[in-house]
Design a protein around this motif. Sequence first.
Motif, mmCIF file in Angstrom:
data_model
loop_
_atom_site.group_PDB
_atom_site.id
_atom_site.type_symbol
_atom_site.label_atom_id
_atom_site.label_comp_id
_atom_site.label_asym_id
_atom_site.label_seq_id
_atom_site.Cartn_x
_atom_site.Cartn_y
_atom_site.Cartn_z
ATOM 1 N N GLU A 134 0.800 -1.199 0.119
ATOM 2 C CA GLU A 134 -0.010 0.100 0.099
ATOM 3 C C GLU A 134 0.802 1.126 -0.108
ATOM 4 O O GLU A 134 0.582 2.229 -0.739
ATOM 5 C CB GLU A 134 -0.810 -0.056 1.248
ATOM 6 C CG GLU A 134 -1.901 -1.090 1.177
ATOM 7 C CD GLU A 134 -3.128 -0.730 0.382
ATOM 8 O OE1 GLU A 134 -3.222 0.378 -0.145
ATOM 9 O OE2 GLU A 134 -4.133 -1.726 0.347
ATOM 10 N N LEU B 124 1.867 1.570 -4.046
ATOM 11 C CA LEU B 124 0.783 2.287 -4.297
ATOM 12 C C LEU B 124 0.706 3.706 -4.032
ATOM 13 O O LEU B 124 -0.270 4.418 -3.960
ATOM 14 C CB LEU B 124 -0.575 1.525 -3.860
ATOM 15 C CG LEU B 124 -0.669 0.061 -4.483
ATOM 16 C CD1 LEU B 124 -1.795 -0.425 -4.092
ATOM 17 C CD2 LEU B 124 -0.769 0.224 -5.978
ATOM 18 N N HIS C 14 -7.445 -3.662 -3.653
ATOM 19 C CA HIS C 14 -7.131 -2.320 -2.931
ATOM 20 C C HIS C 14 -8.238 -1.393 -3.019
ATOM 21 O O HIS C 14 -9.281 -1.802 -3.281
ATOM 22 C CB HIS C 14 -5.548 -1.806 -3.253
ATOM 23 C CG HIS C 14 -4.482 -2.774 -3.213
ATOM 24 N ND1 HIS C 14 -4.080 -2.914 -2.133
ATOM 25 C CD2 HIS C 14 -4.023 -3.585 -4.022
ATOM 26 C CE1 HIS C 14 -2.965 -3.804 -2.179
ATOM 27 N NE2 HIS C 14 -2.897 -4.218 -3.312
ATOM 28 N N ARG D 142 -8.902 1.150 -5.186
ATOM 29 C CA ARG D 142 -9.374 1.279 -6.539
ATOM 30 C C ARG D 142 -8.512 0.525 -7.889
ATOM 31 O O ARG D 142 -7.500 -0.123 -7.090
ATOM 32 C CB ARG D 142 -9.362 2.770 -6.792
ATOM 33 C CG ARG D 142 -7.956 3.311 -6.603
ATOM 34 C CD ARG D 142 -7.844 4.779 -6.784
ATOM 35 N NE ARG D 142 -6.461 5.478 -6.592
ATOM 36 C CZ ARG D 142 -5.433 5.715 -7.587
ATOM 37 N NH1 ARG D 142 -5.801 5.016 -8.542
ATOM 38 N NH2 ARG D 142 -4.517 5.986 -7.191
ATOM 39 N N GLU D 143 -8.907 0.973 -8.833
ATOM 40 C CA GLU D 143 -7.947 0.535 -10.046
ATOM 41 C C GLU D 143 -6.902 1.484 -10.167
ATOM 42 O O GLU D 143 -7.082 2.593 -9.970
ATOM 43 C CB GLU D 143 -8.628 0.462 -11.368
ATOM 44 C CG GLU D 143 -9.811 -0.534 -11.173
ATOM 45 C CD GLU D 143 -10.215 -1.060 -12.702
ATOM 46 O OE1 GLU D 143 -9.763 -0.193 -13.763
ATOM 47 O OE2 GLU D 143 -11.205 -1.740 -12.777
ATOM 48 N N TYR D 144 -5.794 0.954 -10.375
ATOM 49 C CA TYR D 144 -4.375 1.487 -10.683
ATOM 50 C C TYR D 144 -4.138 1.537 -12.101
ATOM 51 O O TYR D 144 -4.319 0.412 -12.655
ATOM 52 C CB TYR D 144 -3.344 1.049 -9.710
ATOM 53 C CG TYR D 144 -3.616 1.613 -8.168
ATOM 54 C CD1 TYR D 144 -3.052 2.787 -7.787
ATOM 55 C CD2 TYR D 144 -4.467 0.779 -7.404
ATOM 56 C CE1 TYR D 144 -3.270 3.216 -6.453
ATOM 57 C CE2 TYR D 144 -4.784 1.342 -6.173
ATOM 58 C CZ TYR D 144 -3.952 2.451 -5.544
ATOM 59 O OH TYR D 144 -4.396 2.774 -4.355
ATOM 60 N N SER D 145 -3.469 2.765 -12.841
ATOM 61 C CA SER D 145 -2.911 2.414 -13.923
ATOM 62 C C SER D 145 -1.416 2.166 -14.274
ATOM 63 O O SER D 145 -0.847 2.318 -13.329
ATOM 64 C CB SER D 145 -2.794 3.966 -14.814
ATOM 65 O OG SER D 145 -2.184 4.932 -13.988
ATOM 66 N N GLU E 200 0.897 4.973 -13.147
ATOM 67 C CA GLU E 200 1.004 5.117 -11.824
ATOM 68 C C GLU E 200 2.291 4.316 -11.308
ATOM 69 O O GLU E 200 2.791 4.429 -10.287
ATOM 70 C CB GLU E 200 -0.279 4.968 -11.031
ATOM 71 C CG GLU E 200 -1.275 6.217 -11.362
ATOM 72 C CD GLU E 200 -2.552 5.848 -10.192
ATOM 73 O OE1 GLU E 200 -2.774 6.577 -9.381
ATOM 74 O OE2 GLU E 200 -3.493 4.989 -10.780
ATOM 75 N N LEU E 201 2.053 2.883 -11.541
ATOM 76 C CA LEU E 201 2.788 2.002 -10.963
ATOM 77 C C LEU E 201 4.398 2.287 -11.526
ATOM 78 O O LEU E 201 5.358 2.109 -10.734
ATOM 79 C CB LEU E 201 2.408 0.466 -11.489
ATOM 80 C CG LEU E 201 1.353 -0.039 -10.502
ATOM 81 C CD1 LEU E 201 2.252 -0.554 -9.358
ATOM 82 C CD2 LEU E 201 0.307 0.494 -10.066
ATOM 83 N N ASN F 194 5.691 4.999 -9.570
ATOM 84 C CA ASN F 194 6.161 4.724 -8.173
ATOM 85 C C ASN F 194 7.328 3.827 -8.112
ATOM 86 O O ASN F 194 7.947 3.872 -7.029
ATOM 87 C CB ASN F 194 4.869 4.105 -7.453
ATOM 88 C CG ASN F 194 3.416 4.784 -7.345
ATOM 89 O OD1 ASN F 194 3.672 5.996 -7.379
ATOM 90 N ND2 ASN F 194 2.413 4.043 -7.239
ATOM 91 N N ARG G 259 -3.116 -7.730 -15.399
ATOM 92 C CA ARG G 259 -3.388 -7.113 -14.386
ATOM 93 C C ARG G 259 -4.093 -8.072 -13.314
ATOM 94 O O ARG G 259 -4.548 -9.082 -13.678
ATOM 95 C CB ARG G 259 -4.749 -6.068 -14.593
ATOM 96 C CG ARG G 259 -4.358 -4.908 -15.645
ATOM 97 C CD ARG G 259 -5.485 -4.102 -15.832
ATOM 98 N NE ARG G 259 -5.967 -3.416 -14.734
ATOM 99 C CZ ARG G 259 -5.473 -2.212 -14.460
ATOM 100 N NH1 ARG G 259 -4.534 -1.594 -14.840
ATOM 101 N NH2 ARG G 259 -5.878 -1.610 -13.254
ATOM 102 N N VAL H 97 -4.738 -3.910 -10.422
ATOM 103 C CA VAL H 97 -3.294 -3.306 -10.035
ATOM 104 C C VAL H 97 -2.642 -4.131 -11.401
ATOM 105 O O VAL H 97 -2.735 -5.206 -11.570
ATOM 106 C CB VAL H 97 -2.805 -3.844 -8.941
ATOM 107 C CG1 VAL H 97 -1.449 -3.206 -9.066
ATOM 108 C CG2 VAL H 97 -3.505 -3.121 -7.810
#
Length: 353
Positions: A103, A107, A172, A174-177, A180-181, A184, A214, A218
Motif C-alpha cells: 500500500e 501504491l 485495494h 481502486r483501480e491503478y494505471s 502510476e505503477l 511509483n 492485471r 493493479v
Amino acid sequence: MTAGSSTSSLTLEELPMRVGAGQFMDPTPERLRYVKQLGGSDVLLNMYQVDDPDYDHMPDDERVPLSSDGPWSVESLCELRERVEAEGLRLAAIENVPVSFYEDVMLNGPNRDAQLAALKETIRNMGAAGIPIFGYHWAPAGVWRTGWEETRGGADVSVFDGDAIDTEELTHDREYSEAELWANYEYFLDELLPVAEEAGVTLALHPSDPPMERLGGVPQLFRNFENFQRAMNYRDSDYHGLDLCLGCWSEMGAPLEDVIRYFGEREEIVYVHFRDVSGTVPRFAEDFIDRGNYDEYALLKLLDEVGFSGLMIPDHTPHLEGDTDWEHRGRAFTIGYIRGMLRAMRAERPSGT
C-alpha cells in the motif's frame, strides 16, 4: 554483477555457479544443517512474509528491534549472518519487502517515505553486516494461486487458473494505471538504489507471479521481457539486476534462451530461482523440475555459457509424501537434481576449462 562483500575468502564474483536453499524465516541450526547435508552452500532468508512476524527465533537488539516495518540493526544482522556461518553456510541474501510496502510504497500510500527510510537504513546495515543481496518484488496484488492438483505419483502442486476466478475484483481501494505503477517504481529506485550502491548491496528484482497483465485492479509490471528491459535500463547501475525466477518466466511463455542471453551477457542476473511449471498464463501448475515447459539442462548450460556464476535455489517445489510446509523433501529432490546437472555439465567441458 557486483554483490558486495562475501562471507568466504572469495568474492561472490569468484565463486562458481552453485546451489543453496531459501524461502524460510527460521534459520535454526537444524534447518541450516539440513541445507548443508543436501550439499547446499548458501541460504536466502525470506524475512518479510507477514505483517506481525514472530521473530522469537531471530537475534534482536534492544535499541532497534527487528520488525516488519522498522530498520534492522547492524548488530542483529551480523548475529544472523554468524548464525548461518556457524553451520558452514553463507547468508547470500534477504528477500522480500514488508507487506505494508504494497500500500505505502508500491501504491504511493501515506507512509511511503517513512517506509523507504526504514528500508534504506536496513540496506545500509546489511552492507555493514556483510549481507550482499536484497531480493525484492513489485507486485502489490501479491502472489496468486487458485488451488492444488496432483502430479507424478500423487505429489501435490499449486495451480493458478485465471479463468476460474474473478481476477478484476479489487484487492485495494481502486483501480491503478500502468503509468502510476511505473512512476511509483521509478521513485523507489531513485530513492533506494543510490543507498544500495553506497552500501555495496545488490538489489535483485523478481517477476510478477502470476505474470498476468492485471490482478485485482493493479497492473503486474514485471510480466514480460520488455518491462524488465525498461526496469534495468532506467538507471545504469552495477547494483541492480534480476532474481531470475525461471518458473515465472516459464509462466509467461517467454523465450527463456533469449532472456538468459540478453540479461546474462549484460551481467544482470544476480541469482536464480530454478523451478518450472506446466502450462502458461492464464493457467499453469507448479511441477517437478524435470516435467515443466523448458529443457532444464539446456538452460543450465546456457547460464554457464553467458558467464553466470551465482547462486541457484529451488524456490517452489511439489509437496511430496510426508513433506513439511517448507517442502523439505521436494527441495531435496530439486537440489539433488541441480547438483547432478552441474556435475554432468562440468564433466562435459574440455579439460582445463
